[in-house]
Scaffold this motif. Sequence first.
Motif, PDB file in Angstrom:
ATOM      1  N   CYS A   1      32.745  -0.787  22.325  1.00 54.60           N
ATOM      2  CA  CYS A   1      32.969   0.600  22.720  1.00 54.60           C
ATOM      3  C   CYS A   1      34.390   1.056  22.336  1.00 54.60           C
ATOM      4  O   CYS A   1      35.331   0.279  22.413  1.00 54.60           O
ATOM      5  CB  CYS A   1      32.740   0.693  24.215  1.00 54.60           C
ATOM      6  N   PRO A   2      34.550   2.316  21.899  1.00 56.89           N
ATOM      7  CA  PRO A   2      35.866   2.808  21.496  1.00 56.89           C
ATOM      8  C   PRO A   2      36.940   2.612  22.551  1.00 56.89           C
ATOM      9  O   PRO A   2      38.104   2.388  22.222  1.00 56.89           O
ATOM     10  CB  PRO A   2      35.626   4.300  21.278  1.00 56.89           C
ATOM     11  N   LYS A   3      36.537   2.684  23.812  1.00 53.39           N
ATOM     12  CA  LYS A   3      37.543   2.537  24.863  1.00 53.39           C
ATOM     13  C   LYS A   3      38.132   1.140  24.840  1.00 53.39           C
ATOM     14  O   LYS A   3      39.270   0.922  25.212  1.00 53.39           O
ATOM     15  CB  LYS A   3      36.921   2.804  26.225  1.00 53.39           C
TER      16      LYS A   3
ATOM     17  N   ILE B   1      21.503  -0.661  16.394  1.00 52.13           N
ATOM     18  CA  ILE B   1      22.555  -0.234  17.308  1.00 52.13           C
ATOM     19  C   ILE B   1      23.851  -0.915  16.902  1.00 52.13           C
ATOM     20  O   ILE B   1      23.859  -2.107  16.626  1.00 52.13           O
ATOM     21  CB  ILE B   1      22.190  -0.613  18.753  1.00 52.13           C
ATOM     22  N   PHE B   2      24.939  -0.167  16.857  1.00 54.15           N
ATOM     23  CA  PHE B   2      26.152  -0.764  16.322  1.00 54.15           C
ATOM     24  C   PHE B   2      27.181  -1.140  17.377  1.00 54.15           C
ATOM     25  O   PHE B   2      28.323  -1.380  17.064  1.00 54.15           O
ATOM     26  CB  PHE B   2      26.773   0.137  15.256  1.00 54.15           C
ATOM     27  N   TRP B   3      26.794  -1.168  18.635  1.00 60.79           N
ATOM     28  CA  TRP B   3      27.686  -1.730  19.652  1.00 60.79           C
ATOM     29  C   TRP B   3      27.077  -3.043  20.120  1.00 60.79           C
ATOM     30  O   TRP B   3      25.922  -3.061  20.577  1.00 60.79           O
ATOM     31  CB  TRP B   3      27.820  -0.816  20.853  1.00 60.79           C
ATOM     32  N   SER B   4      27.836  -4.132  20.044  1.00 55.24           N
ATOM     33  CA  SER B   4      27.217  -5.419  20.361  1.00 55.24           C
ATOM     34  C   SER B   4      26.697  -5.459  21.785  1.00 55.24           C
ATOM     35  O   SER B   4      25.636  -5.999  22.057  1.00 55.24           O
ATOM     36  CB  SER B   4      28.173  -6.580  20.175  1.00 55.24           C
ATOM     37  N   HIS B   5      27.466  -4.881  22.697  1.00 54.80           N
ATOM     38  CA  HIS B   5      27.031  -4.991  24.078  1.00 54.80           C
ATOM     39  C   HIS B   5      25.782  -4.173  24.333  1.00 54.80           C
ATOM     40  O   HIS B   5      24.848  -4.610  24.992  1.00 54.80           O
ATOM     41  CB  HIS B   5      28.163  -4.547  24.999  1.00 54.80           C
TER      42      HIS B   5
ATOM     43  N   GLY C   1      29.613   5.957  27.511  1.00 53.96           N
ATOM     44  CA  GLY C   1      29.087   6.591  26.310  1.00 53.96           C
ATOM     45  C   GLY C   1      27.892   5.882  25.727  1.00 53.96           C
ATOM     46  O   GLY C   1      26.897   6.501  25.363  1.00 53.96           O
ATOM     47  N   THR C   2      27.973   4.549  25.661  1.00 58.38           N
ATOM     48  CA  THR C   2      26.873   3.840  25.030  1.00 58.38           C
ATOM     49  C   THR C   2      25.639   3.886  25.913  1.00 58.38           C
ATOM     50  O   THR C   2      24.527   4.029  25.428  1.00 58.38           O
ATOM     51  CB  THR C   2      27.256   2.380  24.751  1.00 58.38           C
ATOM     52  N   ASP C   3      25.854   3.792  27.223  1.00 60.66           N
ATOM     53  CA  ASP C   3      24.709   3.810  28.131  1.00 60.66           C
ATOM     54  C   ASP C   3      23.906   5.094  28.010  1.00 60.66           C
ATOM     55  O   ASP C   3      22.687   5.081  28.143  1.00 60.66           O
ATOM     56  CB  ASP C   3      25.175   3.638  29.579  1.00 60.66           C
TER      57      ASP C   3
END
Lengths: 348, 378
Positions: A78-80, A246-250, A279-281
């Motif tokens: 995540c960007p954060k 999806i490009f966020w591993s988590h 954001g990802t959620d």
Amino acid sequence: MYYYDYYPFWAGFFYSLGIELVTSSPTNRGIMEAGLKKASDDTCLPIKVLVGHLQAFKGVDAVFIPRLVSVEQKTYLCPKILGLPESVLGAVPEGIPVLTLNVNMREGRRSFLKELEKFGVQLGKSRGQIHQALSEAYKWLRHYEYLRKEGWDFEESISCFDQIMDKSTGDRIKKADNNTGTDELSYPEQDNRPTIALVGHSYLTYENYSNMNLLQKLKQKANLKVIENVKLEEIEAQHMSLRKKIFWSHAKKIFGAGNSYVSNLEVDGIIYLSCFGCGTDSLINDILARNARISHKPYMVITLDEHTGEAGVVTRLEAFVDMIERRLNNETNLSSYGECLDRNSSIV
Amino acid sequence: MKLTYPHMGNAWIVIQALFNSLDIDIVTPPYNSKRTLNIGTKLAPESVCLPFKLNLGNYVEAAEQGADTIVITGGIGPCRFGYYGELQGQILQDAGYDYDVVILEPPDGSLLGLASRIKYLAGKKNSWPKIISAIRFAYYKSVACDRIEDLIHGFRPKVKEPGQADQLYDHGRQKLANAMSYKEIDETVRWVQTKIREYQAGLDTTIKPLKVGIIGEIYTVLDPFSSVEVEQQLGNLGVHVDRSIYLSGWVGQHVFQGLAQGYRSIKPYHRSAKKYLSHFVGGHGQESVGAAVKYAQEGFDGVIQILPLTCMPEIVAASILPRVQEDYKIPIMTLTMDEHTGRAGVQTRLEAFVDLLERSRQSKEQLTREDVLGFAGS
């Protein structure tokens, strides 16, 4: 932030280098409130909690905040988290230096090793020591992941690492494994209880203060499954069903695990633990909810924020479990009201 | 096949130019309105960011006019925008709109895949040279469009009659949208320039308006609807607005991968951000920090950051900006945008901010005259 995923890795790393690691105390009211005051108000709960933890540090020589850019090929976090070391800098008590390094697996292991070597110079350690520490760290991490997959919860797995750190011989890992291996049976699965899967970011599901002890509450009522119980290959396989990866591993992990629970007949219901402003959620939750609706799987979202009204969560949880139990006992696919409640069922 | 695309400020002028010169049937959705937002909010996940909702509204409104294919750019994160197309397609499908979504990005990094997608859109009748010249033309137009906007920003605080600048702006945009050759584009820019000169003839040029830099998330910065026209409001308050990112800069960086720099290149921002944020955070988080530093160094009076609620990269930037503010002593205000369109709220905050800037400028001037006490007491 990713204490619950990678703590063993860094613990192993620093342990091997002979650096003492101090972990902050579990989150409590004081920490939470300090975090809320200091953190930027738009950000999400986990960051606020982290800021609180940072302020609580006293008497340490340095704080270690790694910048996790990516932990596997072709994904990000995540960007954060990418901007973490800078954005929480203001919260670190004055006089304590911040150690940071970039973890970027997109560029391959070799560049990670280089980054670590650079970091080693800061710490005054030789290259050889760093290499050794890294392999030790990987050993710990793999061991930890294995334990988690076998159904151990976080405290149990960590306690076995704590033992090693106290006894100060690296070879004990194997032994500790054998010693405590029998504990596995202490949570026998009971057939008459519903099975509920809890998915969500590790920094929410295991953060017992901010989620109001949700894990324990669920365990009392149902057989619990979490993300870590799903095999990596399974997550990859579920992932193939998407047109775009999806490009966020988590988020990828959450989606893969969640989706496999959706199609898993043993699982009676899914709870998605999210936090306000994640954001990802906001995207993953929507995809999962859609899939759950298609396969008629009970699905609930709990969104956490700074409010600590426990009763609200308990009520929702009880209602959810009640609903599932009722569904298990008198399973009909007919709506009680004669009206079509979900989009695929027809009124017969 | 009838193409449609989401709105983003003046992007429609450019996209229209691109597809018109390729002779492709397009539907430009009605401009963002309250209705657009309502439709989008109803369909979109609750906590997703504002541009997502507006896009969805655009698609639905375009479908009402017969569009059946969406074209949108993508990306591989870490900003949420990269996943927009995918999820929006699913949502629209569920809502009963049979859309074909074409995401312009290299799928799994393969440029061949991107090329085949472009070819799919362009159809057999267009050859590659024709496509490339169309892209060049559209790009030229976008640079011109950004120039006009910048001219208007400089002009707005100096107008004699209110509304003059907006009128000129609308006129110029219309002219630009209709321009079909390089020459016409150049003429339009020149026309705007001469108009401004005419209006300003005989005006007192010694007045120096306050200068405020606008930074933040690109959609809310470029799209006046989503930011309740912050730039216009500031201009009418007598402030010279300068914007950190322009459409062509973004296009140059992301679509052409830095081959073209656009009207205002976003590259230098990375260097100026280095001290505060040394790593990119997706979106334009790092650029925002860099732009704030740059504005501070150039002696701007203040900086305003605009972001949609829950925007991840900008939140990172927002939590770093206080340090910039501290170091350079420049006031920075953060405006978070969501579905609420209460114009008065934003207006009040802007007025207060401008008051603050004016007072700090006055006090600076007075300080040099050693009149501090009198000022504080008055």
